[in-house]
Design a protein around this motif. Structure first.
Motif, PDB file in Angstrom:
ATOM      1  N   ASN A 106       0.844  -1.188   0.000  1.00 44.01           N
ATOM      2  CA  ASN A 106       0.000   0.000   0.000  1.00 44.01           C
ATOM      3  C   ASN A 106       0.884   1.245   0.000  1.00 44.01           C
ATOM      4  O   ASN A 106       1.302   1.692   1.064  1.00 44.01           O
ATOM      5  CB  ASN A 106      -0.906   0.021   1.240  1.00 44.01           C
ATOM      6  N   PRO A 107       1.177   1.799  -1.168  1.00 42.99           N
ATOM      7  CA  PRO A 107       2.022   2.998  -1.179  1.00 42.99           C
ATOM      8  C   PRO A 107       1.328   4.135  -0.422  1.00 42.99           C
ATOM      9  O   PRO A 107       0.114   4.167  -0.308  1.00 42.99           O
ATOM     10  CB  PRO A 107       2.183   3.316  -2.659  1.00 42.99           C
ATOM     11  N   PHE A 108       2.133   5.039   0.121  1.00 44.70           N
ATOM     12  CA  PHE A 108       1.617   6.137   0.916  1.00 44.70           C
ATOM     13  C   PHE A 108       1.016   7.221   0.034  1.00 44.70           C
ATOM     14  O   PHE A 108       1.527   7.504  -1.042  1.00 44.70           O
ATOM     15  CB  PHE A 108       2.740   6.768   1.746  1.00 44.70           C
ATOM     16  N   ASP A 109      -0.057   7.863   0.531  1.00 46.39           N
ATOM     17  CA  ASP A 109      -0.549   9.099  -0.064  1.00 46.39           C
ATOM     18  C   ASP A 109       0.278  10.215   0.564  1.00 46.39           C
ATOM     19  O   ASP A 109       0.073  10.555   1.729  1.00 46.39           O
ATOM     20  CB  ASP A 109      -2.028   9.317   0.245  1.00 46.39           C
ATOM     21  N   VAL A 110       1.232  10.764  -0.180  1.00 49.30           N
ATOM     22  CA  VAL A 110       2.157  11.760   0.353  1.00 49.30           C
ATOM     23  C   VAL A 110       1.590  13.155   0.126  1.00 49.30           C
ATOM     24  O   VAL A 110       1.243  13.526  -0.994  1.00 49.30           O
ATOM     25  CB  VAL A 110       3.549  11.627  -0.304  1.00 49.30           C
ATOM     26  N   TYR A 111       1.508  13.936   1.214  1.00 50.27           N
ATOM     27  CA  TYR A 111       1.001  15.302   1.151  1.00 50.27           C
ATOM     28  C   TYR A 111       2.052  16.345   1.479  1.00 50.27           C
ATOM     29  O   TYR A 111       1.879  17.515   1.154  1.00 50.27           O
ATOM     30  CB  TYR A 111      -0.192  15.469   2.088  1.00 50.27           C
ATOM     31  N   ALA A 112       3.136  15.957   2.168  1.00 60.96           N
ATOM     32  CA  ALA A 112       4.125  16.948   2.583  1.00 60.96           C
ATOM     33  C   ALA A 112       5.503  16.319   2.718  1.00 60.96           C
ATOM     34  O   ALA A 112       5.631  15.152   3.062  1.00 60.96           O
ATOM     35  CB  ALA A 112       3.707  17.560   3.920  1.00 60.96           C
ATOM     36  N   LEU A 113       6.521  17.136   2.428  1.00 55.59           N
ATOM     37  CA  LEU A 113       7.923  16.731   2.573  1.00 55.59           C
ATOM     38  C   LEU A 113       8.686  17.845   3.274  1.00 55.59           C
ATOM     39  O   LEU A 113       8.388  19.028   3.073  1.00 55.59           O
ATOM     40  CB  LEU A 113       8.561  16.484   1.201  1.00 55.59           C
ATOM     41  N   TRP A 157      11.480  14.093   6.088  1.00 53.98           N
ATOM     42  CA  TRP A 157      10.190  13.870   6.734  1.00 53.98           C
ATOM     43  C   TRP A 157       9.167  13.714   5.630  1.00 53.98           C
ATOM     44  O   TRP A 157       9.149  14.485   4.661  1.00 53.98           O
ATOM     45  CB  TRP A 157       9.793  15.044   7.615  1.00 53.98           C
ATOM     46  N   VAL A 158       8.290  12.753   5.768  1.00 58.65           N
ATOM     47  CA  VAL A 158       7.250  12.491   4.770  1.00 58.65           C
ATOM     48  C   VAL A 158       5.904  12.485   5.492  1.00 58.65           C
ATOM     49  O   VAL A 158       5.659  11.635   6.353  1.00 58.65           O
ATOM     50  CB  VAL A 158       7.483  11.135   4.058  1.00 58.65           C
ATOM     51  N   GLY A 159       5.047  13.425   5.140  1.00 62.44           N
ATOM     52  CA  GLY A 159       3.717  13.506   5.717  1.00 62.44           C
ATOM     53  C   GLY A 159       2.729  12.770   4.835  1.00 62.44           C
ATOM     54  O   GLY A 159       2.600  13.081   3.653  1.00 62.44           O
ATOM     55  N   THR A 160       2.052  11.782   5.405  1.00 60.96           N
ATOM     56  CA  THR A 160       1.128  10.951   4.629  1.00 60.96           C
ATOM     57  C   THR A 160      -0.222  10.880   5.349  1.00 60.96           C
ATOM     58  O   THR A 160      -0.354  11.305   6.497  1.00 60.96           O
ATOM     59  CB  THR A 160       1.664   9.508   4.475  1.00 60.96           C
ATOM     60  N   LEU A 161      -1.199  10.308   4.668  1.00 57.39           N
ATOM     61  CA  LEU A 161      -2.491  10.076   5.313  1.00 57.39           C
ATOM     62  C   LEU A 161      -2.410   8.928   6.311  1.00 57.39           C
ATOM     63  O   LEU A 161      -3.335   8.698   7.079  1.00 57.39           O
ATOM     64  CB  LEU A 161      -3.572   9.781   4.273  1.00 57.39           C
ATOM     65  N   GLU A 162      -1.275   8.222   6.297  1.00 60.48           N
ATOM     66  CA  GLU A 162      -1.047   7.117   7.226  1.00 60.48           C
ATOM     67  C   GLU A 162      -0.069   7.503   8.331  1.00 60.48           C
ATOM     68  O   GLU A 162       0.473   6.644   9.014  1.00 60.48           O
ATOM     69  CB  GLU A 162      -0.528   5.880   6.473  1.00 60.48           C
ATOM     70  N   GLY A 163       0.225   8.784   8.489  1.00 58.51           N
ATOM     71  CA  GLY A 163       1.096   9.248   9.557  1.00 58.51           C
ATOM     72  C   GLY A 163       2.373   9.896   9.066  1.00 58.51           C
ATOM     73  O   GLY A 163       2.567  10.149   7.880  1.00 58.51           O
ATOM     74  N   THR A 212       0.670  18.919   6.187  1.00 53.60           N
ATOM     75  CA  THR A 212       1.721  19.887   5.912  1.00 53.60           C
ATOM     76  C   THR A 212       2.799  19.791   6.988  1.00 53.60           C
ATOM     77  O   THR A 212       2.522  19.366   8.110  1.00 53.60           O
ATOM     78  CB  THR A 212       1.146  21.323   5.819  1.00 53.60           C
ATOM     79  N   LEU A 213       4.029  20.156   6.621  1.00 54.63           N
ATOM     80  CA  LEU A 213       5.173  20.089   7.544  1.00 54.63           C
ATOM     81  C   LEU A 213       5.974  21.377   7.457  1.00 54.63           C
ATOM     82  O   LEU A 213       6.056  22.002   6.392  1.00 54.63           O
ATOM     83  CB  LEU A 213       6.096  18.925   7.171  1.00 54.63           C
ATOM     84  N   LEU A 214       6.580  21.753   8.568  1.00 52.87           N
ATOM     85  CA  LEU A 214       7.451  22.928   8.586  1.00 52.87           C
ATOM     86  C   LEU A 214       8.566  22.705   9.592  1.00 52.87           C
ATOM     87  O   LEU A 214       8.304  22.367  10.749  1.00 52.87           O
ATOM     88  CB  LEU A 214       6.652  24.187   8.987  1.00 52.87           C
ATOM     89  N   ASN A 215       9.804  22.883   9.159  1.00 52.57           N
ATOM     90  CA  ASN A 215      10.951  22.965  10.062  1.00 52.57           C
ATOM     91  C   ASN A 215      11.143  24.443  10.364  1.00 52.57           C
ATOM     92  O   ASN A 215      11.371  25.229   9.445  1.00 52.57           O
ATOM     93  CB  ASN A 215      12.224  22.442   9.391  1.00 52.57           C
ATOM     94  N   ASP A 216      11.042  24.842  11.626  1.00 50.15           N
ATOM     95  CA  ASP A 216      11.241  26.261  11.918  1.00 50.15           C
ATOM     96  C   ASP A 216      12.699  26.543  12.258  1.00 50.15           C
ATOM     97  O   ASP A 216      13.522  25.629  12.366  1.00 50.15           O
ATOM     98  CB  ASP A 216      10.259  26.767  12.982  1.00 50.15           C
ATOM     99  N   SER A 217      13.017  27.808  12.430  1.00 43.57           N
ATOM    100  CA  SER A 217      14.407  28.219  12.655  1.00 43.57           C
ATOM    101  C   SER A 217      14.935  27.814  14.020  1.00 43.57           C
ATOM    102  O   SER A 217      16.134  27.875  14.264  1.00 43.57           O
ATOM    103  CB  SER A 217      14.518  29.735  12.487  1.00 43.57           C
ATOM    104  N   ALA A 218      14.060  27.381  14.931  1.00 40.67           N
ATOM    105  CA  ALA A 218      14.483  26.951  16.263  1.00 40.67           C
ATOM    106  C   ALA A 218      14.639  25.433  16.359  1.00 40.67           C
ATOM    107  O   ALA A 218      14.829  24.899  17.448  1.00 40.67           O
ATOM    108  CB  ALA A 218      13.479  27.435  17.308  1.00 40.67           C
ATOM    109  N   GLY A 219      14.538  24.738  15.228  1.00 37.25           N
ATOM    110  CA  GLY A 219      14.735  23.294  15.230  1.00 37.25           C
ATOM    111  C   GLY A 219      13.499  22.493  15.573  1.00 37.25           C
ATOM    112  O   GLY A 219      13.598  21.311  15.906  1.00 37.25           O
ATOM    113  N   ARG A 220      12.337  23.122  15.504  1.00 37.33           N
ATOM    114  CA  ARG A 220      11.094  22.402  15.772  1.00 37.33           C
ATOM    115  C   ARG A 220      10.478  21.940  14.459  1.00 37.33           C
ATOM    116  O   ARG A 220      10.601  22.598  13.434  1.00 37.33           O
ATOM    117  CB  ARG A 220      10.096  23.313  16.499  1.00 37.33           C
ATOM    118  N   LEU A 221       9.806  20.794  14.522  1.00 38.55           N
ATOM    119  CA  LEU A 221       9.048  20.282  13.391  1.00 38.55           C
ATOM    120  C   LEU A 221       7.574  20.499  13.694  1.00 38.55           C
ATOM    121  O   LEU A 221       7.054  19.969  14.675  1.00 38.55           O
ATOM    122  CB  LEU A 221       9.325  18.799  13.157  1.00 38.55           C
TER     123      LEU A 221
END
Length: 176
Positions: A19-26, A35-41, A71-80
């Motif tokens: 079951n390949p992932f539905d990828v929404y964010a990288l 980091w890979v954001g999917t509908l499966e986590g 959606t994913l975001l790495n911020d400037s303080a090292g948070r995901l």
């Protein structure tokens, strides 16, 4: 798909998973991973070994509040920042593992919001676009401000954001 910039070639990623992932964010991850954001986590992908690792639990064993990552975001303080169909999770990744932060307790309505986009500006503000308006996290005060169509947005459905070179935040909604 993978892009080889030197050879100017795009090649699909062949997965042996049934079951390949539905990828929404990288987003970039530590140690050259992605980091890979999917509908499966949330997944971590190692391009060297082509292995996906599930990251649906933080370092303390707590699961994501929702597994549909949009959606994913790495911020400037090292948070995901992980935008979910139902909520927002923020992790400290400096230790190499996911450590959940309690930033969102300051804004309980984000716990159920459908988060569609994230943007950190040059002034270190983090903007969160949802299907119920726009939120801004102000790190200096550890507080959130919210904006909706009542405040002048064309619509409460925010689908994208980008800061321009002059520091202006451009926001797209389903009404412009």
């Amino acid at each position: 798909s993978r892009v080889d910039r030197h050879l100017r070639r795009l090649s699909p990623y062949d997965s042996d998973t049934p079951n390949p992932f539905d990828v929404y964010a990288l987003a970039p991850a530590p140690q050259g991973r992605v980091w890979v954001g999917t509908l499966e986590g949330l997944k971590s992908f190692d391009p060297g070994t082509s292995v996906f690792t599930s990251c649906d639990y933080d370092a303390d064993g707590n699961p994501l509040s929702d597994w549909s990552v949009r959606t994913l975001l790495n911020d400037s303080a090292g948070r995901l920042w992980v935008g979910l169909e139902r909520g927002l999770e923020v992790f400290d990744t400096s230790s190499g593992s996911l450590k959940a932060l309690d930033l969102c307790k300051a804004c309980p309505e984000l716990g159920e919001a459908f988060v569609q986009c994230l943007c950190e500006t040059s002034t270190k503000l983090v903007w969160i676009g949802t299907r119920s308006g726009l939120y801004c996290w102000r790190p200096a005060k550890n507080e959130f401000a919210s904006f909706t169509s009542k405040d002048g947005l064309p619509s409460d459905i925010v689908s994208g954001m980008e800061e321009d070179r002059f520091g202006r935040l451009w926001i797209s909604t389903d009404r412009g």
